[in-house]
Enzyme design. Structure first.
Site, PDB file in Angstrom:
ATOM      1  N   ARG A   1       0.684  -1.517   0.289  1.00 46.97           N
ATOM      2  CA  ARG A   1       0.068   0.140   0.029  1.00 46.97           C
ATOM      3  C   ARG A   1       0.841   1.115  -0.368  1.00 46.97           C
ATOM      4  O   ARG A   1       0.449   2.454  -0.228  1.00 46.97           O
ATOM      5  CB  ARG A   1      -1.211   0.503   0.897  1.00 46.97           C
ATOM      6  CG  ARG A   1      -2.371  -0.534   0.789  1.00 46.97           C
ATOM      7  CD  ARG A   1      -2.830  -1.040   2.622  1.00 46.97           C
ATOM      8  NE  ARG A   1      -3.743  -1.858   1.629  1.00 46.97           N
ATOM      9  CZ  ARG A   1      -4.913  -2.310   2.765  1.00 46.97           C
ATOM     10  NH1 ARG A   1      -5.033  -1.695   3.959  1.00 46.97           N
ATOM     11  NH2 ARG A   1      -5.743  -3.226   2.659  1.00 46.97           N
TER      12      ARG A   1
ATOM     13  N   TYR B   1      -6.960  -1.476  -7.058  1.00 40.63           N
ATOM     14  CA  TYR B   1      -5.689  -2.401  -5.772  1.00 40.63           C
ATOM     15  C   TYR B   1      -4.708  -2.318  -4.532  1.00 40.63           C
ATOM     16  O   TYR B   1      -5.501  -1.251  -4.217  1.00 40.63           O
ATOM     17  CB  TYR B   1      -4.850  -3.408  -7.659  1.00 40.63           C
ATOM     18  CG  TYR B   1      -3.588  -2.181  -8.051  1.00 40.63           C
ATOM     19  CD1 TYR B   1      -2.536  -0.660  -7.443  1.00 40.63           C
ATOM     20  CD2 TYR B   1      -2.724  -2.513  -8.896  1.00 40.63           C
ATOM     21  CE1 TYR B   1      -1.771  -0.127  -8.104  1.00 40.63           C
ATOM     22  CE2 TYR B   1      -2.115  -2.021  -9.779  1.00 40.63           C
ATOM     23  CZ  TYR B   1      -1.727  -0.930  -9.168  1.00 40.63           C
ATOM     24  OH  TYR B   1      -0.043  -0.177  -9.212  1.00 40.63           O
ATOM     25  N   GLU B   2      -5.059  -2.958  -3.997  1.00 39.96           N
ATOM     26  CA  GLU B   2      -4.685  -3.306  -2.545  1.00 39.96           C
ATOM     27  C   GLU B   2      -5.027  -1.769  -2.292  1.00 39.96           C
ATOM     28  O   GLU B   2      -4.530  -1.932  -1.098  1.00 39.96           O
ATOM     29  CB  GLU B   2      -2.811  -2.359  -2.581  1.00 39.96           C
ATOM     30  CG  GLU B   2      -1.678  -2.621  -3.608  1.00 39.96           C
ATOM     31  CD  GLU B   2      -1.462  -4.576  -3.476  1.00 39.96           C
ATOM     32  OE1 GLU B   2      -1.946  -4.872  -1.833  1.00 39.96           O
ATOM     33  OE2 GLU B   2      -0.875  -5.471  -3.816  1.00 39.96           O
ATOM     34  N   GLY B   3      -6.013  -2.499  -2.266  1.00 37.64           N
ATOM     35  CA  GLY B   3      -7.654  -1.537  -1.187  1.00 37.64           C
ATOM     36  C   GLY B   3      -8.069  -0.801  -1.332  1.00 37.64           C
ATOM     37  O   GLY B   3      -7.328   0.561  -1.956  1.00 37.64           O
TER      38      GLY B   3
END
Lengths: 596, 596
Positions: free
Chosen positions: A297, A438-440
Site C-alpha cells: 500500500r 488495487y491493494e485496497g
C-alpha cells in the site's frame, strides 16, 4: 517520453524532512547517510531514465500478451529486467543476509518512485517481489526461506500476491480457494485467483506465488485463511527447478492502463492440486498478508506520486514549446509559449504542489518506518510505528486520488493534443486509474483510517499529530514572513477542521457507523491533504533557513512558492470537507435503495 | 450496456424549473407545451435506448477507420443514422421553413442529452450539423441557404466546423488557411485543418464543411477571418451532386476516447484549390463562428451531463448486483450488495447530485434561450439573452469538469472490474476527457466568463443573479423544513463567496490581469457549482410543494434528498474556492519560468 528524476527534491526531503543523518545513526544503518542516498539516487536516476523510461510507451502500445497459457512480456522488458536484477536493484532494501543491500526505506522509497515514473507496468514486477519477500521474512520458516528468499532478493525468481477471487475482491472473508494437508507436510491447493499482477511471464526462471487459501475445516471468514507458497516450478532439494506445478494462467485482462503488466487469471489445482507450502501457521494468513499489503500500500501511494511527477514533467515540456495566444498581461509582444498563461501556470502549480506534498509525506513516513524497525529504544520504535501506520492509508489513498487529478490536468495542459494517444500523456491518465483500486480501494484505506487508526485509540494518535502540526504553525508564525504566515493560517484552519472530524469519527463509529463511514473517504482526503500540507509547511521553514544561508537559492525560493501555493490552493479544500463529513452525513444514506 | 432515459427528471425540470407552459405561450411555440415535451421525450427515449445505445460499445471496440482517404464508420452506424434522419430527429429544433419541427431548445436539449448518453460518438454527427445549420441561419445568403439548409436539416447531408489548424488551436488569430476570390464570386480555399470531427465519413451523401480562412490581404489576427462553405461534393444548380471538391481527409487520429467519431485532418486545395462560398461578409467569420460555437458549447455541456448520467446508471446497476462484505451497520446478516455500503452510496449520490444539478441548470438556460429568441418583448428577450450568455460558459465548463469526476467515480464503484475494458465504464471515463477540451477548453470558457460575462458589465449580471439566488434562499427559509434551511444556509455561504469573487474579478481584470486569470477556472467552477446548486434549491422548493399535494411521492422525496446532498457535499466546496481565488492569486504566477 523522456524522464528526468527529481533528484533535488528527493534529496531535500531525505536530508531535511526525513532526517537521513539520524537514520544513519541507527544500528545496522551506519552506511546509509546523506552521501549514500545521493550516490544511490544518482545511479537509480541514470538506470531509470535510460533503461526503463524508454520502454514505457512501448509497453502501452505492445502490451504483454497471452497465448496457450504462456505470457510474453513487451519486447525489451526481458533484457531490462535482466539489467535491473544484475545491478542489484531488487535487493536494495532487503537483508544483507539474503544478498540484499539492507538500505533504509527512506532511500528505497525514492528509488521506487523513480522506477514507477519511468515505467509503472514494469515496476510492478519488483514491487510484487518485494511483497513476497516481506511476507516470507515475517512468517516463513527457515527451511522455506532458505529455498526462496535469496532468489527472490536477487531477482532470479519473482513473486506474486494471490488474494482476489471472482467473488472475493475487497471482502477477503469470502475467499474459497482450498488447501488440503498432505502426508509430507505440503498442501494441495485448488481454486481460481483473479487480478494477479505479473502472475505469469517470461522474465524470470520461476514465479513464487503467495496464495491465500482455506485449510479443510478452517473457521469461516477471515479467521480461517492461511498463506501458502505455490511455486510455478517445484524446487528440488538442491535448489534446481523440477516439474511444473499445477497452476495455469488461463487468461489475462484487457485493461484501461498499465497494459504491459499482465493481469492474470490463475487456476490452481485443475490437474490434481497445486503443491503449496504453508507460510507461518494455519489460519494466520490474513495477518501475514497484511504485513506485505501494508508495504504494498505504501508502494502504491508512491506509484501515485511517481505518475504525477511524470505527468507534470510532460506537461511542463509541452507548455514551454506550444505557442498559443499572447499573454494577458501583455508581457510578450505576440503569441508565446502557453506556460506564460496564468491558467496553465495554475494547472502546473497544482500538479507540482500535490506531487511535492505527497512526496514529502512519503519520505517522512519512510523515515518513521526505518526508525520503527531499527531504533534501539522500544518506545521510540513504537512511536514511529504508530506514526507510520497512521500515514499508510493516507499515502495510499490521498497520493493516488491526487494522481488522478494531476494526470487529468496533464492531459488538459496539452489541449487537443492530450486526447491523441501518440502524445503520451493519456497513458498516465489511464494508468493512474488503477491506483485508487488495487491493494485496497480508497474506501478500504478509509475504513482502515477510521477503524484501526482513529476510532481504536479514541483519536489519540490523530490528536497527537495535530499537536505536532500546531508546533509547526508556531514555528512558521515566529519567522513572520508573509509566506510562513499564510501557511500557518491555512494549516491552523485545516488542523481545527481535522480535530473536529477526528472527534466526530471517534465519537460515533460504534453508535452511528453509517454516519461515520459516509464520511470516511472525505476524512481520508482531509487528513491526507493536511499531513502533506504539514510537510510543505516544514519544507517552507527549512527553505527559509537555507535561503538565509544563501544555499541553493533558486531551489529554495521555488520550494517556498510551491508551499505557499499548497497552502492557498490545496489546504483551502479542507474546511469544506469538514462541513460535508460532520454536517452532511445523514443525506448520504437517506435515499431509499430503490430510488437510486 | 443498456440505457434508460431519465425521463422523470427531465420532465420535472422542463415543467417546473424551465416552465415549459410559459414557453408554449411564446409566438411560434404554441404546440410546445408539457404534453408535447412528454410525447417527444418518450419517443426519443425509445429511439436512443434501442437504436443508438447498443452501438456505443461496438463503436469503442471497432472505431471508425480510414483507408486511402475514405472513412468507414463503425458497423451499424450507417443504418442507425438513416433511421435517425428518417425519423426527423436532425430537424427537431430547426425552422419549419427548412423542413424542421421548430421545437424549443428546452425540449431539444433533453433529446440531445439522451443521444449523448446513448452514444456520444454518434451524437457528435448531428451536433456538428446543428452548428452548421445555426451558422447558415445566422449569416448565410438566401442563395446559399436555399442550396444547403434543407438537406442539412433533413440529415441527407451533414455539417462540420473547421477551425483548428496545427498552429492554431485555442488561438484562432493564428489561422492561416487561405481564401482567394474567384471571378465567379466563389473562393479557392487552401490549407490544413485538424481535429475535424466527422470531417469525412460514409453516412451521408455530402458533407458541408464550414471553414475559417483568410481572404488575401485581410487584416491580421481574428479581424481578418472569414467563414466559408466548402462542400465535399460540389452542388449543381438543380441541387444534385457534381464533382468531388478539392478537400481530402489525409488521416484520422488514434484517440483516448470517442473512438467511433472520426477526428480528421483535412487538406484543402492540394489540387488547385477547394471551391468555397463566403458565408455573410468577409472578415466577420469569427463572429458567425461564435454563434455556432455558443450553440456547440451548450451542446458539449449537455454531453457532460449525458455521460455522467450513463456512468451513474451503470454504477448503480453494478452496485446492486455485486455482493461484497457485510454492511457496517449490521443491517444484513451477511455480505450484501455493495450499494448498502455508505461509501458506495456517497459515490452514487455525488454522481447523481452533480448530474441532476447540471441538468437542471441546462434546462433553465435552454428556456432562457427560447425566451430570448421568441418573446415579443424586446427587454424580456434581452434579459433572457443575458442570462443564457452568462450560463453558457458555466454549462460548458462546469458540466464537463464534473463529468470527469463522475465517470471516474463510476469506475471506482466497479473496483477492479472497472479497470477491465469489457466492463464498459472505462469507456465513459475515456470519452469524457475530451469534453473539457473541445469547443474551447475550460480555461477558454473561464476567459469568456471573466472578460465578456463579468468584467465587461462590472459584475452587474453576476450580482443580479446573486440577488435572484437570495430570493430563493428566502423562499427556502420561509418553508422552515430542515432540508430547506440547510440548502438556504449553504446557498447563502456560496453566494457571498461568489459576490466577493465577482468584485475581485471585475475590480482587477484591467489592472491585475494575471491575478484575475490565475483564478479564472476556479471562478468558473465556483459559479457553475453555485448556479447548479441554486437550481437544486429551486427543485427542493418545488418538490416540497408537490409532496404537500401528494404528487409523485417517491420521486419528490428523492429530489429533496439529492438536493440536500448537493448542499452539504458540493456547495460546501465553494468557500474554499473563494479563498484560493481572492487570497491565493499571487503564488500562481510567482514561480520563475525556468523553475518549472
Amino acid at each position: 517520453m523522456s524522464y528526468s528524476a527529481p533528484l533535488k527534491d528527493m534529496l531535500f526531503n531525505i536530508r531535511y524532512l526525513a532526517g537521513i543523518d539520524q537514520i544513519a545513526q541507527l544500528p545496522g544503518m551506519e552506511d546509509a547517510g546523506f552521501e549514500t542516498a545521493q550516490a544511490v539516487l544518482e545511479e537509480a536516476a541514470k538506470f531509470n531514465e535510460t533503461v526503463l523510461a524508454p520502454l514505457n510507451w512501448v509497453g502501452d502500445q505492445n502490451p504483454t500478451s497471452w497465448k496457450d497459457g504462456m505470457v510474453t512480456a513487451t519486447p525489451g522488458f526481458k533484457a531490462a529486467f535482466k539489467q535491473y536484477t544484475e545491478a542489484g536493484w531488487q535487493g536494495l532494501q532487503h537483508p544483507v543476509a539474503y544478498g540484499g543491500q539492507g538500505l533504509p526505506k527512506t532511500i528505497g522509497s525514492a528509488v521506487g518512485e523513480m522506477q514507477n515514473s519511468a515505467n509503472m507496468s514494469f515496476a510492478l514486477l519488483p514491487l510484487l517481489s518485494d511483497g513476497a519477500i516481506e511476507a516470507l521474512l515475517t512468517a516463513g520458516s527457515s527451511e522455506l526461506n532458505a529455498i526462496y528468499l535469496e532468489k527472490l532478493v536477487n531477482g532470479q525468481w519473482t513473486g506474486t500476491m494471490n488474494l482476489t477471487e471472482p467473488q472475493a475482491g475487497s471482502d477477503l472473508a469470502a475467499v474459497r480457494t482450498k488447501a488440503e494437508p498432505q502426508p509430507d507436510g505440503s498442501y494441495k491447493i485448488a481454486g481460481t485467483k483473479i487480478f494477479i499482477t505479473w502472475g505469469e511471464h517470461d522474465l524470470a526462471e520461476n514465479i513464487v506465488h503467495l496464495v491465500l487459501a482455506r485449510v479443510n475445516g478452517a473457521p469461516a471468514g477471515v479467521k480461517g485463511i492461511s498463506l501458502f507458497v505455490v511455486p510455478k516450478f517445484l524446487v528440488k532439494a538442491d535448489g534446481s527447478l523440477g516439474a511444473r506445478n499445477d497452476v495455469a494462467c488461463v487468461s489475462i485482462e484487457h485493461k484501461l492502463g498499465i497494459k504491459a503488466s499482465p493481469t492474470c487469471v490463475l487456476q490452481f489445482g485443475d490437474a490434481g492440486g497445486a503443491v503449496g507450502y504453508l507460510v507461518g501457521q494455519e489460519n494466520r494468513g490474513l495477518e501475514y498478508m497484511f504485513i506485505m499489503m501494508n508495504a504494498a500500500r505504501y508502494g502504491v501511494g508512491v506509484q501515485g506520486i511517481a505518475i504525477a511527477q511524470m505527468a507534470y514533467q510532460k506537461a511542463v515540456e509541452f507548455a514551454r514549446e506550444r505557442i498559443q495566444s499572447r499573454p494577458v498581461d501583455g508581457s510578450l509582444p505576440a503569441a508565446g509559449p502557453i506556460i506564460h498563461h496564468p491558467d496553465v501556470k495554475r494547472m502546473l502549480m497544482t500538479m507540482r504542489a500535490y506531487t511535492e506534498g505527497c512526496r514529502a509525506l512519503a519520505s517522512v513516513a519512510a523515515a518513521a518506518y526505518d526508525a520503527a524497525h531499527h531504533h534501539p529504544d522500544a518506545q521510540t520504535r513504537e512511536q514511529n510505528e504508530t506514526f507510520y501506520e497512521f500515514m499508510v492509508p493516507l499515502i495510499k489513498g490521498f497520493s493516488t486520488e491526487m494522481s488522478q487529478e494531476v494526470t487529468s490536468l496533464g492531459v488538459q495542459v496539452h489541449g487537443g493534443m492530450g486526447f491523441i494517444e501518440e502524445t503520451g500523456c493519456a497513458q498516465y491518465y489511464r494508468d493512474s486509474k488503477i491506483l485508487t483500486i488495487y491493494e485496497g480501494t480508497t474506501a478500504i484505506q478509509a475504513n482502515d483510517l477510521v477503524g484501526r487508526k482513529t476510532a481504536r485509540d479514541g483519536g489519540q494518535t490523530a490528536k497527537a499529530l495535530a499537536a505536532q502540526i500546531a508546533s509547526t504553525e508556531a514555528e512558521l508564525t515566529a519567522t513572520a514572513t508573509p509566506d510562513a504566515l499564510v501557511m500557518a493560517k491555512r494549516l491552523a484552519a485545516a488542523r481545527l477542521a481535522f480535530i473536529e472530524v477526528v472527534d466526530f469519527v471517534s465519537g460515533n463509529t460504534k453508535a452511528h457507523p453509517n454516519a461515520v463511514f459516509a464520511g470516511s473517504v472525505p476524512y481520508l482526503m482531509l487528513a491526507g491533504n493536511l499531513m502533506a500540507g504539514w510537510q510543505m509547511g516544514r519544507a517552507l521553514l527549512v527553505a527559509q533557513e537555507a535561503l538565509a544561508r544563501g544555499e541553493d537559492v533558486a531551489f529554495m525560493q521555488a520550494k517556498i512558492t510551491v508551499a505557499r501555493f499548497y497552502a492557498d490552493h490545496i489546504l483551502t479544500k479542507v474546511p469544506g470537507l469538514r462541513d460535508s463529513i460532520v454536517d452532511g452525513a445523514a443525506c448520504v444514506t437517506a435515499l431509499a435503495l430503490d430510488a437510486f
